[in-house]
Design an enzyme around this catalytic site. Sequence first.
Site, PDB file in Angstrom:
ATOM      1  N   GLU A  67      -4.848   2.472  -3.950  1.00 12.13           N
ATOM      2  CA  GLU A  67      -3.387   2.577  -3.947  1.00 12.13           C
ATOM      3  C   GLU A  67      -2.735   1.276  -3.489  1.00 12.13           C
ATOM      4  O   GLU A  67      -1.582   1.256  -3.073  1.00 12.13           O
ATOM      5  CB  GLU A  67      -2.945   3.734  -3.043  1.00 12.13           C
TER       6      GLU A  67
ATOM      7  N   ASP B 255       0.848  -1.188   0.000  1.00  7.45           N
ATOM      8  CA  ASP B 255       0.000   0.000   0.000  1.00  7.45           C
ATOM      9  C   ASP B 255       0.887   1.243   0.000  1.00  7.45           C
ATOM     10  O   ASP B 255       1.842   1.329   0.788  1.00  7.45           O
ATOM     11  CB  ASP B 255      -0.911  -0.011   1.239  1.00  7.45           C
TER      12      ASP B 255
END
Length: 353
Positions: free
Chosen positions: A258, A215
């Site tokens: 993301e 992430d």
Amino acid sequence: MFDYTHEHAQSQEILRLVLVELNSLNLPPNPIFFTLLYERALKRDASLNKDLDDALNSEGGLTADRAQEIFDTHLLNGAIKEMSKAQNTLLRIIRNVMMQMLNTGNEFSNYAVSLGDFVRKIDRADSVQDLRLLTAEVIEDSRAIERSSMETSDRLTNAGDQITKLKEELEAARRDARTDPLTGLPNRRGLNDMIQQKINEFIQNKTEFCLILADIDHFKRINDSYGHLVGDKILRFVARTLMSNVKGQDTVIRFGGEEFAILLPDTRYEGGLVVAQHLRQKISAARLRLAESGRNLGGLTISLGIASIGINDTPDTLLRRADDALLLAKSEGRDCVMGIPTKSDSADTTEIL
């Protein structure tokens, strides 16, 4: 998806739970919100539930726009619609070809009957003139069936071309359905299938593998500071970096937002930790600058969580452990790797690099 053939009592209970949750969240009972919460109650799509939980727990909550985005991503995929449309066209072409072939068969059958009549007439002919007339009829009928055969051949050739084109369109739609348009990476639609395939190999051959979830740290801050176009460039940069630093059969997937997933076949837990640490270092070592303006964006970091396959794992349980490890990495201050091994990997429950 869209399979709601449940027992009456089960449907009633799910309906009750959904209505209670809609009320508690102060959400309108429109089809989008209702369907998402209904699917969430069924607990059959871990990735949908994760997106929904993330949205519900976010600062802005589950907005109408975010709900529509989740609904479109998981339940209504444009590429799937195109596949359905192409399939219907293919069936129509096949039906037309079959009818044409049946009609051609009738024409040949009628021609055979005509030839039989000609044979009988020839037997009864008693003059050259009669034979000449009969011969002319046979020639005309023969030419007619030849023309019909040529037309049928042309139609079949055209149908074959259309089927070939549709096959290519279906293959393109299948790729689109499983490809993230921004990064060009596989999307998470096929991730569960990939994991299940590796689980099957593990059961059969004891071939271990690992799953990493990565992430981008503070990505919302990047979007807020530089805008979503720069955010998209960041996502493409991370995708390229991850792709260029794995090898062999390793697969990088755009998991959503993301977040990225990296599937490492034939890799033990310790080896997976090394790969994850290498990826973290490659990202953190980069210094980013916008090509158009020359503006320096500075550094970028990612957090990673890793889990290795266990004897009783399913795709959902392996994803959950990797996600738990990622949350631990975030809680430890980000820009680090956290792993949750199986019992056979280590006596420890977590490991930090």
